[in-house]
Design a protein around this motif. Sequence first.
Motif, PDB file in Angstrom:
ATOM      1  N   GLN A   1      89.064   0.033   1.093  1.00 40.06           N
ATOM      2  CA  GLN A   1      88.579  -0.709   2.305  1.00 40.06           C
ATOM      3  C   GLN A   1      88.662  -2.328   2.199  1.00 40.06           C
ATOM      4  OE1 GLN A   1      91.316  -0.430   4.338  1.00 40.06           O
ATOM      5  NE2 GLN A   1      91.490   1.414   4.161  1.00 40.06           N
ATOM      6  N   GLN A   2      89.226  -3.023   2.295  1.00 38.43           N
ATOM      7  CA  GLN A   2      88.084  -4.524   2.093  1.00 38.43           C
ATOM      8  C   GLN A   2      87.299  -4.341   2.293  1.00 38.43           C
ATOM      9  OE1 GLN A   2      89.265  -7.143  -0.154  1.00 38.43           O
ATOM     10  NE2 GLN A   2      91.638  -5.952  -1.003  1.00 38.43           N
ATOM     11  N   ILE A   3      86.322  -5.955   2.230  1.00 38.47           N
ATOM     12  CA  ILE A   3      85.100  -5.890   3.321  1.00 38.47           C
ATOM     13  C   ILE A   3      84.933  -6.558   4.055  1.00 38.47           C
ATOM     14  CG2 ILE A   3      82.866  -6.389   2.750  1.00 38.47           C
ATOM     15  CD1 ILE A   3      83.893  -6.928  -0.715  1.00 38.47           C
ATOM     16  N   ASP A   4      84.518  -5.208   4.927  1.00 38.37           N
ATOM     17  CA  ASP A   4      84.369  -5.778   6.543  1.00 38.37           C
ATOM     18  C   ASP A   4      82.569  -7.084   6.626  1.00 38.37           C
ATOM     19  OD1 ASP A   4      84.307  -5.850   9.065  1.00 38.37           O
ATOM     20  OD2 ASP A   4      82.837  -4.618   9.850  1.00 38.37           O
ATOM     21  N   ARG A   5      83.135  -8.533   6.353  1.00 33.30           N
ATOM     22  CA  ARG A   5      82.739  -9.312   6.662  1.00 33.30           C
ATOM     23  C   ARG A   5      81.888  -9.781   8.341  1.00 33.30           C
ATOM     24  NH1 ARG A   5      81.804 -12.830   1.383  1.00 33.30           N
ATOM     25  NH2 ARG A   5      82.833 -11.238   0.030  1.00 33.30           N
TER      26      ARG A   5
ATOM     27  N   LYS B   1      69.074 -11.037   8.676  1.00 36.74           N
ATOM     28  CA  LYS B   1      69.963 -10.183   7.783  1.00 36.74           C
ATOM     29  C   LYS B   1      71.197 -11.142   7.829  1.00 36.74           C
ATOM     30  CE  LYS B   1      71.247  -5.646   7.823  1.00 36.74           C
ATOM     31  NZ  LYS B   1      72.548  -5.015   7.097  1.00 36.74           N
ATOM     32  N   VAL B   2      71.645 -11.860   9.193  1.00 39.45           N
ATOM     33  CA  VAL B   2      73.078 -12.587   9.053  1.00 39.45           C
ATOM     34  C   VAL B   2      72.586 -12.368   7.975  1.00 39.45           C
ATOM     35  CG1 VAL B   2      74.377 -13.967   9.850  1.00 39.45           C
ATOM     36  CG2 VAL B   2      73.270 -12.308  11.536  1.00 39.45           C
ATOM     37  N   LEU B   3      72.552 -14.142   7.027  1.00 41.04           N
ATOM     38  CA  LEU B   3      72.161 -14.515   5.930  1.00 41.04           C
ATOM     39  C   LEU B   3      72.549 -14.480   5.178  1.00 41.04           C
ATOM     40  CD1 LEU B   3      72.272 -17.652   5.616  1.00 41.04           C
ATOM     41  CD2 LEU B   3      69.702 -17.745   5.342  1.00 41.04           C
ATOM     42  N   ILE B   4      71.366 -12.848   4.842  1.00 44.84           N
ATOM     43  CA  ILE B   4      71.710 -12.712   3.446  1.00 44.84           C
ATOM     44  C   ILE B   4      73.046 -11.962   3.749  1.00 44.84           C
ATOM     45  CG2 ILE B   4      70.241 -10.466   2.601  1.00 44.84           C
ATOM     46  CD1 ILE B   4      69.153 -13.716   2.686  1.00 44.84           C
ATOM     47  N   ASP B   5      73.233 -10.983   4.709  1.00 42.44           N
ATOM     48  CA  ASP B   5      74.026 -10.277   4.149  1.00 42.44           C
ATOM     49  C   ASP B   5      76.074 -10.878   4.538  1.00 42.44           C
ATOM     50  OD1 ASP B   5      73.490  -7.478   4.418  1.00 42.44           O
ATOM     51  OD2 ASP B   5      74.018  -7.895   6.555  1.00 42.44           O
ATOM     52  N   ARG B   6      76.050 -12.487   4.597  1.00 38.07           N
ATOM     53  CA  ARG B   6      76.966 -13.200   4.580  1.00 38.07           C
ATOM     54  C   ARG B   6      77.176 -14.057   2.483  1.00 38.07           C
ATOM     55  NH1 ARG B   6      81.176 -13.247   7.266  1.00 38.07           N
ATOM     56  NH2 ARG B   6      81.533 -15.449   6.659  1.00 38.07           N
TER      57      ARG B   6
ATOM     58  N   PHE C   1      75.074 -12.324   0.754  1.00 36.59           N
ATOM     59  CA  PHE C   1      75.639 -11.494  -0.844  1.00 36.59           C
ATOM     60  C   PHE C   1      75.651 -10.212  -0.597  1.00 36.59           C
ATOM     61  CE2 PHE C   1      71.376 -12.168  -1.403  1.00 36.59           C
ATOM     62  CZ  PHE C   1      70.913 -11.084  -1.471  1.00 36.59           C
ATOM     63  N   GLY C   2      75.079  -9.765   0.824  1.00 34.86           N
ATOM     64  CA  GLY C   2      74.785  -8.298   1.258  1.00 34.86           C
ATOM     65  C   GLY C   2      75.871  -7.345   0.970  1.00 34.86           C
ATOM     66  N   PHE C   3      76.903  -8.143   1.873  1.00 33.35           N
ATOM     67  CA  PHE C   3      77.946  -6.907   2.605  1.00 33.35           C
ATOM     68  C   PHE C   3      78.946  -6.887   0.654  1.00 33.35           C
ATOM     69  CE2 PHE C   3      78.446  -9.201   6.247  1.00 33.35           C
ATOM     70  CZ  PHE C   3      78.171  -8.934   7.305  1.00 33.35           C
ATOM     71  N   LYS C   4      79.222  -7.436  -0.109  1.00 38.06           N
ATOM     72  CA  LYS C   4      79.291  -7.637  -1.513  1.00 38.06           C
ATOM     73  C   LYS C   4      79.312  -6.805  -2.510  1.00 38.06           C
ATOM     74  CE  LYS C   4      82.517  -9.210  -5.280  1.00 38.06           C
ATOM     75  NZ  LYS C   4      83.682  -8.581  -4.450  1.00 38.06           N
ATOM     76  N   LEU C   5      77.838  -6.260  -2.006  1.00 36.13           N
ATOM     77  CA  LEU C   5      76.529  -5.635  -2.861  1.00 36.13           C
ATOM     78  C   LEU C   5      76.867  -3.990  -2.295  1.00 36.13           C
ATOM     79  CD1 LEU C   5      74.282  -5.473  -5.218  1.00 36.13           C
ATOM     80  CD2 LEU C   5      72.952  -6.083  -3.612  1.00 36.13           C
ATOM     81  N   ARG C   6      76.865  -4.142  -1.148  1.00 41.69           N
ATOM     82  CA  ARG C   6      77.171  -2.708  -0.698  1.00 41.69           C
ATOM     83  C   ARG C   6      78.255  -2.601  -1.018  1.00 41.69           C
ATOM     84  NH1 ARG C   6      73.594  -5.574   3.311  1.00 41.69           N
ATOM     85  NH2 ARG C   6      71.587  -4.151   3.416  1.00 41.69           N
ATOM     86  N   TYR C   7      79.358  -3.506  -0.819  1.00 39.85           N
ATOM     87  CA  TYR C   7      80.665  -3.017  -0.965  1.00 39.85           C
ATOM     88  C   TYR C   7      80.414  -1.693  -2.648  1.00 39.85           C
ATOM     89  CZ  TYR C   7      85.648  -3.221  -2.038  1.00 39.85           C
ATOM     90  OH  TYR C   7      86.894  -2.576  -2.256  1.00 39.85           O
ATOM     91  N   ILE C   8      80.381  -2.621  -3.496  1.00 41.07           N
ATOM     92  CA  ILE C   8      79.985  -2.720  -5.102  1.00 41.07           C
ATOM     93  C   ILE C   8      79.452  -0.983  -5.382  1.00 41.07           C
ATOM     94  CG2 ILE C   8      79.383  -2.897  -7.002  1.00 41.07           C
ATOM     95  CD1 ILE C   8      79.567  -5.893  -6.181  1.00 41.07           C
ATOM     96  N   LEU C   9      78.139  -0.694  -4.229  1.00 38.34           N
ATOM     97  CA  LEU C   9      77.610   0.646  -4.133  1.00 38.34           C
ATOM     98  C   LEU C   9      78.577   1.310  -3.632  1.00 38.34           C
ATOM     99  CD1 LEU C   9      74.103  -0.517  -3.562  1.00 38.34           C
ATOM    100  CD2 LEU C   9      74.968  -0.001  -5.239  1.00 38.34           C
ATOM    101  N   LYS C  10      78.895   0.984  -2.395  1.00 39.78           N
ATOM    102  CA  LYS C  10      79.872   2.298  -1.936  1.00 39.78           C
ATOM    103  C   LYS C  10      81.180   2.490  -2.483  1.00 39.78           C
ATOM    104  CE  LYS C  10      82.919   2.362   1.867  1.00 39.78           C
ATOM    105  NZ  LYS C  10      83.735   1.938   3.060  1.00 39.78           N
ATOM    106  N   LYS C  11      82.341   1.784  -3.654  1.00 41.30           N
ATOM    107  CA  LYS C  11      82.278   1.342  -5.010  1.00 41.30           C
ATOM    108  C   LYS C  11      82.610   2.372  -5.993  1.00 41.30           C
ATOM    109  CE  LYS C  11      85.974  -0.493  -5.951  1.00 41.30           C
ATOM    110  NZ  LYS C  11      87.316  -1.756  -6.411  1.00 41.30           N
ATOM    111  N   GLN C  12      81.128   2.480  -6.644  1.00 38.64           N
ATOM    112  CA  GLN C  12      80.237   2.830  -7.640  1.00 38.64           C
ATOM    113  C   GLN C  12      80.142   4.056  -7.374  1.00 38.64           C
ATOM    114  OE1 GLN C  12      78.713   1.581 -10.588  1.00 38.64           O
ATOM    115  NE2 GLN C  12      79.739  -0.235 -10.302  1.00 38.64           N
ATOM    116  N   GLN C  13      80.507   4.908  -8.600  1.00 41.21           N
ATOM    117  CA  GLN C  13      81.247   6.184  -8.958  1.00 41.21           C
ATOM    118  C   GLN C  13      79.948   7.132 -10.005  1.00 41.21           C
ATOM    119  OE1 GLN C  13      84.891   7.017 -11.035  1.00 41.21           O
ATOM    120  NE2 GLN C  13      85.906   7.079  -9.141  1.00 41.21           N
ATOM    121  N   GLY C  14      78.882   8.189  -9.337  1.00 39.27           N
ATOM    122  CA  GLY C  14      77.794   8.110 -10.037  1.00 39.27           C
ATOM    123  C   GLY C  14      76.417   7.914  -9.271  1.00 39.27           C
ATOM    124  N   PRO C  15      75.837   8.770  -9.823  1.00 38.91           N
ATOM    125  CA  PRO C  15      74.508   8.106  -9.674  1.00 38.91           C
ATOM    126  C   PRO C  15      73.843   6.538  -8.996  1.00 38.91           C
ATOM    127  CG  PRO C  15      73.344   8.294 -11.723  1.00 38.91           C
ATOM    128  CD  PRO C  15      75.448   8.667 -11.280  1.00 38.91           C
TER     129      PRO C  15
END
Length: 184
Positions: free
Chosen positions: A66-70, A119-124, A126-140
């Motif tokens: 799904q798209q990133i929930d920001r 956390k709001v500032l950091i997530d807005r 780059f945090g949301f995008k980074l967590r999305y990329i980590l979730k989308k990654q395949q492998g360890p």
Amino acid sequence: MRLFMNRIAGFSLFTINPKAVRKPERPALLKMLDLIIQQKRSDTAPVNDNAINEEADFMKKYDPFQQIDRSINRSYFLKSYGYGLILFAFPFILFLLTGKNNNHLFYIIVSFILYPFAKVLIDRLFGFKLRYILKKQQGPTHNLEQLMIIFDLVIFHLSLFIAPIGIVFLLISYIVMRRKRSDN
């Protein structure tokens, strides 16, 4: 390499550089890719003429994630306070057992209260995008997840300094959102 992948996967792999396709021509490309994918998925079924018109619709149809929930709302703050409680528990128990200096105890209580605002500032940013990329990654991704936990610990301990900026950010975004609503 390409021929080897063709033999293993049973189909040819290709990539399209976004810079190679002009923006006005991208909807036509997406429409053709959608028609090809439909035809490959069902060899005997007729091709659907109602092909996708926009890039977002194409990604929604074929991207399994799904798209990133920001959104920053009540549930975001509850999750942040829950995670902050986990980060708060270990130092609290440690300082409670030592019992020598209560200044550190006061510091981690204030950090716990201010952590979601920092956390709001950091997530807005780059945090949301980074967590999305980590979730989308395949492998360890174990090492990257540990790095994110360490980063969250740093945010927790620096929340006294980062949270005021986050609060100002929330106030400004609220004012902008109100102004947009009043203009419409």
